[in-house]
Design a protein around this motif. Structure first.
Motif, short mmCIF file in Angstrom:
data_model
loop_
_atom_site.label_atom_id
_atom_site.label_comp_id
_atom_site.label_asym_id
_atom_site.label_seq_id
_atom_site.Cartn_x
_atom_site.Cartn_y
_atom_site.Cartn_z
N GLY A 230 48.51 87.45 39.37
CA GLY A 230 48.90 86.20 38.73
C GLY A 230 50.16 86.26 37.91
N THR A 231 50.84 87.40 37.91
CA THR A 231 52.08 87.55 37.14
C THR A 231 53.25 86.91 37.87
OG1 THR A 231 51.34 89.62 36.13
CG2 THR A 231 53.70 89.19 36.11
N ALA A 232 54.03 86.14 37.15
CA ALA A 232 55.29 85.62 37.66
C ALA A 232 56.42 86.34 36.93
CB ALA A 232 55.38 84.12 37.46
N MET A 233 57.48 86.66 37.66
CA MET A 233 58.61 87.38 37.06
C MET A 233 59.92 86.71 37.48
SD MET A 233 59.84 91.38 37.49
CE MET A 233 58.55 92.08 36.47
N GLY A 234 60.74 86.39 36.51
CA GLY A 234 62.08 85.89 36.77
C GLY A 234 63.10 86.95 36.41
N LEU A 235 64.07 87.19 37.30
CA LEU A 235 65.06 88.24 37.08
C LEU A 235 66.46 87.69 37.29
CD1 LEU A 235 62.65 89.56 39.20
CD2 LEU A 235 63.60 91.60 38.14
N VAL A 236 67.39 88.19 36.49
CA VAL A 236 68.81 87.90 36.66
C VAL A 236 69.55 89.22 36.66
CG1 VAL A 236 70.85 86.76 35.73
CG2 VAL A 236 68.62 85.65 35.54
N THR B 192 77.78 99.50 38.86
CA THR B 192 76.97 99.29 37.66
C THR B 192 76.07 98.08 37.83
OG1 THR B 192 78.66 97.91 36.60
CG2 THR B 192 78.75 100.29 36.19
N TYR B 193 74.86 98.18 37.27
CA TYR B 193 73.90 97.08 37.31
C TYR B 193 73.37 96.83 35.90
CZ TYR B 193 72.93 95.70 42.13
OH TYR B 193 73.01 95.15 43.38
N LEU B 194 73.22 95.56 35.57
CA LEU B 194 72.53 95.14 34.37
C LEU B 194 71.52 94.07 34.80
CD1 LEU B 194 72.19 95.16 31.29
CD2 LEU B 194 73.99 93.42 31.16
N ARG B 195 70.26 94.30 34.51
CA ARG B 195 69.22 93.39 34.97
C ARG B 195 68.31 92.97 33.81
NH1 ARG B 195 64.75 95.67 39.01
NH2 ARG B 195 63.79 96.31 37.04
N PHE B 196 68.05 91.67 33.73
CA PHE B 196 67.12 91.15 32.75
C PHE B 196 65.92 90.57 33.49
CE2 PHE B 196 71.38 90.70 30.92
CZ PHE B 196 71.22 91.38 29.72
N ALA B 197 64.73 90.93 33.03
CA ALA B 197 63.50 90.44 33.67
C ALA B 197 62.55 89.90 32.62
CB ALA B 197 62.83 91.57 34.45
N TYR B 198 61.90 88.79 32.95
CA TYR B 198 60.92 88.19 32.04
C TYR B 198 59.61 87.92 32.80
CZ TYR B 198 58.88 85.41 28.32
OH TYR B 198 58.06 84.96 27.32
N LEU B 199 58.51 88.39 32.25
CA LEU B 199 57.19 88.20 32.86
C LEU B 199 56.51 86.98 32.23
CD1 LEU B 199 57.89 91.32 33.17
CD2 LEU B 199 55.43 91.65 33.43
N PHE B 200 56.07 86.07 33.09
CA PHE B 200 55.42 84.85 32.62
C PHE B 200 53.89 85.01 32.66
CE2 PHE B 200 59.51 83.66 34.36
CZ PHE B 200 60.03 82.80 33.38
#
Length: 288
Positions: free
Chosen positions: A34-40, A280-288
């Motif tokens: 049931g986890t939703a994840m948005g990433l940029v 190079t990578y920079l990643r932001f992730a948020y779990l809803f």
């Protein structure tokens, strides 16, 4: 510039931008049900050395890419020990050229949308192991103009399948192995209305992840890309990939739901195409 070399150069540029399926250590760990994840993502790459048939043909082929990805994932556990994680990925970015390849100019656009359905399995009999298979389909939705030297859209369908095996050696150490193959569709509207075909391209990645704590991890590893030779109007371009690269990665949960991931890498070998000085990578992730 000879016509065959020009076509090979265009294909090399296309292969050097927006990597929509970048894998970082920990990506194949199963998400809770049931986890939703948005990433940029933000990705910066720079190259100046251009190779053909394992020989450097230019030290002034300046290529820079500032790329981004927006990604959304949702995890479903239909049966115990199995996580199915449908997702959608939208790449976008800007590519600029200078020096010996300045004739290609620059472009800013949205790339081809990608749909995926990774499946992850943790067996009861061997809980230290995680196995994954991840099919993806790339749709030709991005901006494409056959009169331009640079495009973020490829004007063709692609199918990618990733296979993963994670071995949790110790609560603090995980060995990760990922292999994938990309099957390319045909672009019938390539430069000058020519036809582009491409053989399957493969990639193998291996990382050792050190979990300092439940919130922080470091990784070291690299990979090998091979295959993917192209034909333009049935003329072989002699441009198969054979690239070896290395990476250092750091991941940290700033809060229980907000994660930051950073990586830096470079190519150690490139037989054809561009040898990346920095990736190079920079990643932001948020779990809803």
């Amino acid at each position: 510039m000879k016509k065959k070399l020009f076509f090979a150069l265009l294909t090399a540029v296309a292969a050097s931008h927006v990597h929509a399926l970048e894998v970082q250590p920990g990506d194949f760990e199963a998400l809770p049900n049931g986890t939703a994840m948005g990433l940029v993502y933000y990705n910066y790459t720079s190259s100046k050395d251009l190779y053909a048939n394992d020989r450097k043909v230019s030290s002034n082929a300046k290529l820079k890419a500032n790329a981004g990805l927006a990604r959304f994932i949702y995890a479903i556990h239909p049966i115990p020990n199995v996580s199915i994680e449908p997702q959608v990925i939208l790449p976008f970015g800007r590519i600029t050229t200078d020096g010996d390849i300045s004739v290609l100019g620059k472009t800013t656009a949205i790339g081809d949308i990608v749909y995926g359905m990774p499946i992850k399995y943790i067996p009861d009999a061997a809980p230290k192991h995680t196995f994954g298979i991840a099919p993806f389909v790339t749709l030709p939705t991005g901006k494409y103009d056959n009169n331009r030297g640079l495009n973020l859209g490829e004007n063709r369908w692609n199918t990618i399948v990733q296979l993963a095996w994670l071995y949790h050696i110790h609560p603090q150490f995980t060995l990760e192995n990922i292999v994938d193959g990309t099957i390319y569709g045909k672009n019938s509207d390539y430069q000058g209305h020519s036809t582009l075909k491409q053989k399957t391209k493969y990639e193998y990645q291996s990382y050792l992840r050190y979990n300092v704590s439940p919130a922080t991890a470091f990784g070291i590893g690299g990979g090998w890309i091979w295959g993917g030779e192209t034909k333009v109007n049935e003329i072989n371009q002699d441009n198969r990939s054979n690239t070896i690269y290395g990476k250092l990665i750091a991941t940290h949960f700033i809060t229980p739901r907000f994660q930051v991931n950073m990586s830096i890498g470079k190519d150690f070998k490139a037989e054809n195409g561009f040898k990346q000085d920095i990736d190079t990578y920079l990643r932001f992730a948020y779990l809803f």
